[in-house]
Structures are given as C-alpha cells and as structure tokens.
Design a protein around this motif. Sequence first.
Motif, mmCIF file in Angstrom:
data_model
loop_
_atom_site.group_PDB
_atom_site.id
_atom_site.type_symbol
_atom_site.label_atom_id
_atom_site.label_comp_id
_atom_site.label_asym_id
_atom_site.label_seq_id
_atom_site.Cartn_x
_atom_site.Cartn_y
_atom_site.Cartn_z
ATOM 1 N N VAL A 293 39.723 55.355 41.976
ATOM 2 C CA VAL A 293 41.029 56.010 41.986
ATOM 3 C C VAL A 293 41.254 56.576 43.381
ATOM 4 O O VAL A 293 40.411 57.321 43.908
ATOM 5 N N VAL A 294 42.379 56.200 43.992
ATOM 6 C CA VAL A 294 42.658 56.642 45.360
ATOM 7 C C VAL A 294 44.098 57.125 45.439
ATOM 8 O O VAL A 294 44.934 56.817 44.581
ATOM 9 N N LEU B 77 44.769 52.953 41.096
ATOM 10 C CA LEU B 77 43.422 52.437 40.876
ATOM 11 C C LEU B 77 43.253 51.189 41.727
ATOM 12 O O LEU B 77 43.957 50.193 41.529
ATOM 13 N N ARG B 78 42.325 51.268 42.685
ATOM 14 C CA ARG B 78 42.050 50.115 43.544
ATOM 15 C C ARG B 78 40.912 49.318 42.924
ATOM 16 O O ARG B 78 39.804 49.817 42.746
ATOM 17 N N ILE B 79 41.195 48.055 42.588
ATOM 18 C CA ILE B 79 40.189 47.163 42.010
ATOM 19 C C ILE B 79 39.956 46.026 42.990
ATOM 20 O O ILE B 79 40.915 45.412 43.498
ATOM 21 N N ALA B 80 38.699 45.739 43.266
ATOM 22 C CA ALA B 80 38.347 44.673 44.209
ATOM 23 C C ALA B 80 37.192 43.867 43.639
ATOM 24 O O ALA B 80 36.469 44.315 42.727
ATOM 25 N N THR B 81 36.999 42.673 44.189
ATOM 26 C CA THR B 81 35.920 41.806 43.730
ATOM 27 C C THR B 81 35.444 40.932 44.882
ATOM 28 O O THR B 81 36.236 40.586 45.780
ATOM 29 N N GLU B 82 34.166 40.596 44.879
ATOM 30 C CA GLU B 82 33.624 39.671 45.878
ATOM 31 C C GLU B 82 33.838 38.221 45.465
ATOM 32 O O GLU B 82 34.239 37.395 46.265
ATOM 33 N N ARG B 83 33.557 37.921 44.197
ATOM 34 C CA ARG B 83 33.759 36.581 43.655
ATOM 35 C C ARG B 83 35.029 36.567 42.813
ATOM 36 O O ARG B 83 35.615 37.621 42.517
ATOM 37 N N ALA C 155 37.346 36.881 39.884
ATOM 38 C CA ALA C 155 37.263 37.669 38.650
ATOM 39 C C ALA C 155 38.341 37.185 37.683
ATOM 40 O O ALA C 155 39.520 37.126 38.034
ATOM 41 N N ARG C 156 37.923 36.859 36.481
ATOM 42 C CA ARG C 156 38.836 36.352 35.464
ATOM 43 C C ARG C 156 39.068 37.428 34.406
ATOM 44 O O ARG C 156 38.147 38.113 33.981
ATOM 45 N N GLY C 157 40.302 37.579 33.986
ATOM 46 C CA GLY C 157 40.609 38.506 32.907
ATOM 47 C C GLY C 157 40.174 39.927 33.188
ATOM 48 O O GLY C 157 39.548 40.573 32.345
ATOM 49 N N VAL C 158 40.539 40.446 34.365
ATOM 50 C CA VAL C 158 40.195 41.826 34.705
ATOM 51 C C VAL C 158 40.989 42.761 33.793
ATOM 52 O O VAL C 158 42.218 42.673 33.705
ATOM 53 N N HIS C 159 40.272 43.655 33.122
ATOM 54 C CA HIS C 159 40.951 44.537 32.182
ATOM 55 C C HIS C 159 40.465 45.971 32.324
ATOM 56 O O HIS C 159 39.289 46.239 32.528
ATOM 57 N N VAL C 160 41.437 46.872 32.209
ATOM 58 C CA VAL C 160 41.219 48.310 32.353
ATOM 59 C C VAL C 160 41.314 48.947 30.979
ATOM 60 O O VAL C 160 42.285 48.712 30.241
ATOM 61 N N MET C 161 40.339 49.735 30.614
ATOM 62 C CA MET C 161 40.352 50.500 29.377
ATOM 63 C C MET C 161 40.269 51.987 29.721
ATOM 64 O O MET C 161 39.287 52.439 30.310
ATOM 65 N N LEU C 162 41.322 52.736 29.392
ATOM 66 C CA LEU C 162 41.364 54.160 29.697
ATOM 67 C C LEU C 162 40.682 54.970 28.608
ATOM 68 O O LEU C 162 40.733 54.614 27.427
ATOM 69 N N ASP C 163 40.076 56.082 29.022
ATOM 70 C CA ASP C 163 39.430 56.969 28.047
ATOM 71 C C ASP C 163 40.460 57.756 27.236
ATOM 72 O O ASP C 163 40.197 58.126 26.093
ATOM 73 N N GLY C 164 41.613 58.021 27.822
ATOM 74 C CA GLY C 164 42.635 58.805 27.128
ATOM 75 C C GLY C 164 43.946 58.058 27.041
ATOM 76 O O GLY C 164 43.986 56.824 27.005
ATOM 77 N N ALA C 165 45.034 58.826 27.021
ATOM 78 C CA ALA C 165 46.355 58.248 26.880
ATOM 79 C C ALA C 165 46.779 57.544 28.167
ATOM 80 O O ALA C 165 46.219 57.761 29.237
ATOM 81 N N GLY C 166 47.794 56.715 28.035
ATOM 82 C CA GLY C 166 48.360 56.029 29.183
ATOM 83 C C GLY C 166 47.972 54.560 29.220
ATOM 84 O O GLY C 166 47.175 54.075 28.413
ATOM 85 N N GLU D 75 48.047 61.065 34.355
ATOM 86 C CA GLU D 75 48.156 61.641 35.694
ATOM 87 C C GLU D 75 46.954 61.289 36.566
ATOM 88 O O GLU D 75 47.094 60.853 37.699
ATOM 89 N N ARG D 76 45.759 61.526 36.034
ATOM 90 C CA ARG D 76 44.535 61.220 36.787
ATOM 91 C C ARG D 76 43.630 60.440 35.853
ATOM 92 O O ARG D 76 42.750 61.002 35.184
ATOM 93 N N PRO D 77 43.803 59.140 35.771
ATOM 94 C CA PRO D 77 43.129 58.358 34.735
ATOM 95 C C PRO D 77 41.628 58.226 34.983
ATOM 96 O O PRO D 77 41.139 58.320 36.111
ATOM 97 N N CYS D 78 40.921 58.016 33.884
ATOM 98 C CA CYS D 78 39.512 57.641 33.969
ATOM 99 C C CYS D 78 39.242 56.631 32.863
ATOM 100 O O CYS D 78 39.929 56.609 31.835
ATOM 101 N N GLY D 79 38.249 55.779 33.102
ATOM 102 C CA GLY D 79 37.943 54.744 32.124
ATOM 103 C C GLY D 79 37.015 53.719 32.725
ATOM 104 O O GLY D 79 36.184 54.036 33.587
ATOM 105 N N THR D 80 37.152 52.485 32.280
ATOM 106 C CA THR D 80 36.284 51.414 32.761
ATOM 107 C C THR D 80 37.116 50.198 33.165
ATOM 108 O O THR D 80 38.239 49.995 32.693
ATOM 109 N N VAL D 81 36.525 49.409 34.057
ATOM 110 C CA VAL D 81 37.094 48.124 34.464
ATOM 111 C C VAL D 81 36.032 47.061 34.235
ATOM 112 O O VAL D 81 34.864 47.241 34.604
#
Length: 808
Positions: free
Chosen positions: A740-741, A749-755, A757-768, A791-797
Amino acid sequence: MALLRTVDRALDGPWDMIVTEPGACAGPGDLDTLTGFIPAPVPGTAAGALRAAGRWSDAVPTPLHGSDIWYRTTLSGNGREILRFEGLATLCEIWLDGHLLLSSRSMFLAHEIAVDLDGRHTLALAFRSLAQDLARPHKRGRWRPQLATPGSLRHARTTLLGFMPGWCPSVDAVGPYRPITRRGEGGRPTGIDLRASVEDGTGILAAGLTLPAGGGPVILRCDGRESVLTETTPGRFEGRLALPGVALWWPHTHGEPRLHAVTVEAGGETFDLGRVGFRTVTMRRTFADGLSLAVNGVPVFCRGACWTPPDLVGLPGDRDAYAPLLALAVEAGMTMIRVGGTMLYEGQAFHDLCDECGLLVWQDLMLANFDYPTDDPAFRSALGSEIAQLLDRLQASPSLCVVGGGSEVEQQAAMLGFPESAWRARAVEAMLREAVAARRPDLVVVPNSPSGGDLPFSTNAGVTHYYGVGAYCRPFEDARRAEVRFASECLAFANVPDPVSLTEAGLTDPRDPAWARFVPRDRGADWDFEGVRDHYVGALYGVDPEALRRDDPERYLTLGRAAVAEVMEATFAEWRRNGSITAGGLVWLYRDLAPGAGWGVVDVTGRPKSAWYALKRAFRPVQAVLSDEGLNGLHAHLINETAEAIDATLTLTFATAAGKAVAKAERALTLGPRATVSLSSATLLGRFFDATVAYRFGPAAHDLAHLRLCRTDGTFLAEAFQFPVGRDAEPREIGLSAAVVDDGGDVVLRIATERHARGVHVMLDGAGRPSDNWFPLAPRGERRLTFIGAERPCGTVRAVNGSEVVRF
C-alpha cells in the motif's frame, strides 16, 4: 402519459396485511373477525412484509399463491380524488368502505379510480389465490415449455419469477408491489404527451396537454427557451418547441447523457413535467443482417447484461434499490441493460436512473416461452393496454431504445419442431409495431429474442441467444465461427462469488450437498451451469475439475473464478475487434436471484464477482485487444469510443513466462475521436515473427504476447494478452509483491511480479473492494489499484499460477 411529478402523493398507509385461506373472506367486512394482521409496507409484497415481521425463510420460502392476502388502510379526505395503483400482483380486488370498485387480473397494468371522499374511509385490497385460478380448466397451448410450470401460466399476466424450477427460488410475487398514489382533481395538466426528437441536428420537443379553459397563455419551457402552446380543442393545448444546438443525450461511454427539464406555465402556476433527452437511435443494417444500433449517428457496440430485480422477495422499485446496481453497471463500462420477458417491468426510478447515467435500455414485453392465447380478445385487449401503458409511461425516456416482443417464444416452438407458421409470433409483433409507431416511433422493435434467421436461434441473423462459448462448451474460436450479429443473451456460467459472500450464505464447501441447490440448471437438462464452468477450467488449465473439487475445493473455486473471467474477456475481445460483424453482447445475468454460484456477474448481496471485473476490462470505452489471425499474424485493435482524440503509445511485447522479451515494438499514435485502428504484428515489428505460432518452425519462441496502451504521459489505458501455447496455471514462485503506497495523495495498492502472473486477485480482510481484480500481469509488470469503501485496506494478494500469498 408522461408523469406529472409534483402533485401525486403516496398512499403509504400505515397498511396492515393478513394471509387467509382462499375464499375465507368474501369481502372486507369479514376481516373484522380475524386476528393475525401484520404491518405491511406499500409499495411492497406479502413476502416482504412477512420477512420484515420475522416470518419468512429464504431457505424455505412461504408459498403464497395458494392463499388470499388482504391489505387494508384508512383513507382520509374530502372531495373527489384520483387513486392510482401502479402495480398489483396479480388477481386483485379494490374495495372502498365495503364496495368493490375494481377487479384487476394483470400484474402489469396500472389503474386509476375516481373516489368521492368525506372524512375517514377504509381502503382494502384483496389478492385472490392465483394457484386456484391457474388450476381451473384452461385451453391448452400448442406446446408446453420446459422453462416454467404450470402450462396455464400462458393465460396469466404475471411474472414467471417463482415459477421456474432450477432457475430461480420459488418466491411468490403477491401484493401492491408498485406505488399507490392519490391526487386531487382540477387545476393541473392531464393527458400529457411529451415527445423529444432530433431533426437535422435540431432538438424538437412536441407537447400536448389538457387544462381547464381560461387563465391566459400556456407556455412550454425547456433548455432556457419557450413556446406558447395552441388551444387546438377546448382545454387541449399542443405545440412544438425547436431547440437548435441543444445538447444531445449520449450513452455514458460515448459522451454526456444530457437531460433537460421541461415545465409548463398556465394561470400563474408552473408545473414540472420532468426531464427529456434528445437523441436518435437508428439501425445500421437490416434486421435480417443483424441488429446493429447507432446513437446520434455514431455506431455503438452494445454490451451489458440481462437484468434481474434488486430483491426477489420485496420487488422494490425505488432509487435506493436500483442506484447501487446501476452504478456498478456504469463502472463496468456497460452500455445496455436488457429487461427480459421472464422478469417484470421495473419501476419508474429504474428508467430515470438509466436516463441519468447513460445506460441504454432494451425492454421486452413480459412474454416468455409459452404459446400465448393471442386469438383470445380478452388477452389481446389486456396485452394491448399493457403495451400502451408501458410506452406512455416511458415516452420521454431517452435511455429506452429497443422494445422486444418477449423472450424465447419463437425459439421454444422452433426447438420443439414446429414449422415457421406456428413459431413466428406475428400477432404480438404486429401489436407492438403499431403501438410503437403511434407512441414512440424513435424506438427499434425486435420481434422476439432471439429471432431473425431461418430458425429464430440462428446465430448469424437478427438477434441470438449465443451459448456456443458457454453452455454448449464450444472453443473460443466459435465466437467468430458462429458469425454472431447481436447476442441478446450470452456467456451463462455458475459464477462463484467471493469467499465473504459464500461465508455469509453458509456455502463454503462445493462438496456440500447444499451447494448444488443453488447452482442454476435448465429444467429437464442432465447438466448444470457448474459443469459448464468446470469444462472451461479443464480446457484452459489442463486440470481435472472433479478431482480438484474433491481434493482441493478452495483451489477448485479459485480456478473457477479465474476461468470465467478469461472466457468473458476472450469472447468480447473477439466481438469488439475491428472488422467483427458482432454489434452487441448482453451477458446472462447481471445479478443473482439467490445466494451461491448463480448466473449473475454480481452476487445476491450486490458484490461484484470475477466475471464483473473481467467485463469491466472487456468493456472499456478506450480499449486494446489482440486477435489471432493465423498465418496473417497477431493483430492489435485499438478502440476509442470517446469524443476526444487521444495521443498514445502502443507497446507490443512477445515474452517467455520468465519475462525474457524475444520481440518488442513500440509506436506513438493518435486515436481519433470515435475511431478504431488495427495494426498487424508484422507492421509493428517491421519484420517476420511467428506471433501466432502458426508456421511452427521449431518450438514456440514465446509464451505470451502483451499489448499495452498508455497515454503519452504514461497513464495506463488498456492492455491485452494472448497465449499461443496455452495457459499454464501450475503454482510456482513468480516474484509477486504488493504494498500500500501513497500516490499523489491517494492510497493505492501497488502489485508487481517478476514472471507472468495469471488471475491476480485481491482479498480484503474487511469491507470494500479493489478497482480491479482477477487480472493478468505481464512479466516485470505492475498495476496500481484504488479501493472503493476501504480507507486503508489490508488483505492478501495471490495469483492463480503463483505459490506466494502476499499480505499487505
């Protein structure tokens, strides 16, 4: 007639309601001995009232069509008033002080009744048992459809929702589901007729209305200009207001959906007549060659979805119910919503919002699959009134562009082997065309959906329900091979909701027998739409879906979400490429009718699914797509639907999955307003390169092609991918990262990959939710996502082909 929006008052009670045995009460006087009344919101349904009272189960809906249901309220006033009933589902008697005023047999007709009030009165509505009415002897049709039961529904003017096993929950629509209003007589315009058109670039507003005689001139005003209406007969005023240079109404992807307020002044009073939009809708080719629309002379690729009511239980028709769903449609870049013949006519707020946000509306008559008794004078009369009321109610709506004679009536008969003389719905088409010519000559008429070919479901004529890619499990190439002209339905899958929605519904394990209850299927078929989704999971990723479901259900659902996203994007890329003969595609369906893996691209809670995100990418008004043209190489197609020219940079990269670029081209160009550009890979590279692995001179040099379109300042516009050797989804380390930047004051949310990436998906811990999801990333690529409702998300990618679980 156009709605006069400033004088009608809602008759919203308080109302109460009771459910009785059929015939238990002959009239409202018999209600006095009964107990068990509950509060009932109006407009609303009996099911909605039961739910509000805690007497309703979504899992086991209460049958209501087998009962009589009574509503009552107190009505106070003095003098003559007009009571207006916008929608009564379905067999309804209207009683005032124990006197029967009217009996209605149609859910789709509005009624007005003049009453003389003198103090307090009791108004009662008796909704009689529809099941008893359907059970009495009826003339049988020539065919009995698989879609809905019983066959006697062909005689009833009610929604098929609730009557389609395997298709939607058995929720019975009963009650005053549209507003009941009251107004006084005299002093206000009546018989209002507003028509907006465009002639040689000039907006023309034609108006007619009735007013009491006298009181000075009657002045029509719009867009800061005015005209005095002429009294053509005593009390009737008519005229035209020319508006040179008036701002036109556009679909939101192509311009601004401009609306203009209309008022009339008479006798020192000003009356609000609502708003109108000025636009033209024309056919670009004959219907036999396929439906293709232009708005204001500009071709529009119509893409969107088939609509379902916001809430199957309560059937709400207000702005609060429609606005969030229509906002998602706009965000996804949809240009058209189809209200199909298996649904119901939506409330005025639906059409007002579509006018405001620039969504074209295709409106079917509420006819589907059955052999309707159009030779019965009573049926024809009721249907004729229904059509007239619909067109009068929406006479000033610029978003309405297509009216259809219903859904799959012709297809049903033709698929059962009937000859054209039997399956052509000529009577309904003739009624519809006559009414449109008289009331809304600016609309396009479609006889039925589908229709237009040697068989009504032929894909290469008229409009079709295209399920080649989808239900019939055809390869992607079929989307071109079928020569689809306009798909008024397409791409139906059992689309899996996000985990949070599944958890809320108690449907987390696809191996649980409860899961299958919510998977849609066609009645009588030995397959369902989860099997369709599974077919593409296997075809795309080379896995055994059944084994995966058994051994790793979480992975099974993940690949299911990813597969439908890829299928959606690939199909619409084919249809939107330059040179395609396809002029539109409407996905089946927009929103689920129940929890679980339904047809909707939005789930029953209103949360977008992976398919919605895919459509948001596929529907971009500024778009880049790739098409495999075999020995002619890979072609890049750039689309600019906006009215502004775009200075852009195009980059085409051929790379291995590990990120090694084996060929690359970059070009600066200008995309003209509402223009398309096509460039071959050979033109871009300036040399031969086997971009489609068609020549097969040894192993493929690349795993993917990546087309990226940006503004010259680097702002991302669109991208496309092509995979000549398949879609490897085996999890491995791909160098996925997320953080998060702050980006110019915005949290992203800045997402990057070296190789790759197929089907990149974000799952948030809370609402939004993120602005994009279930998307691919090129090797050494990155995306920056904003968030809605967080406002300030958190979760997994995660990525479908990545082994990393990245927390942010």
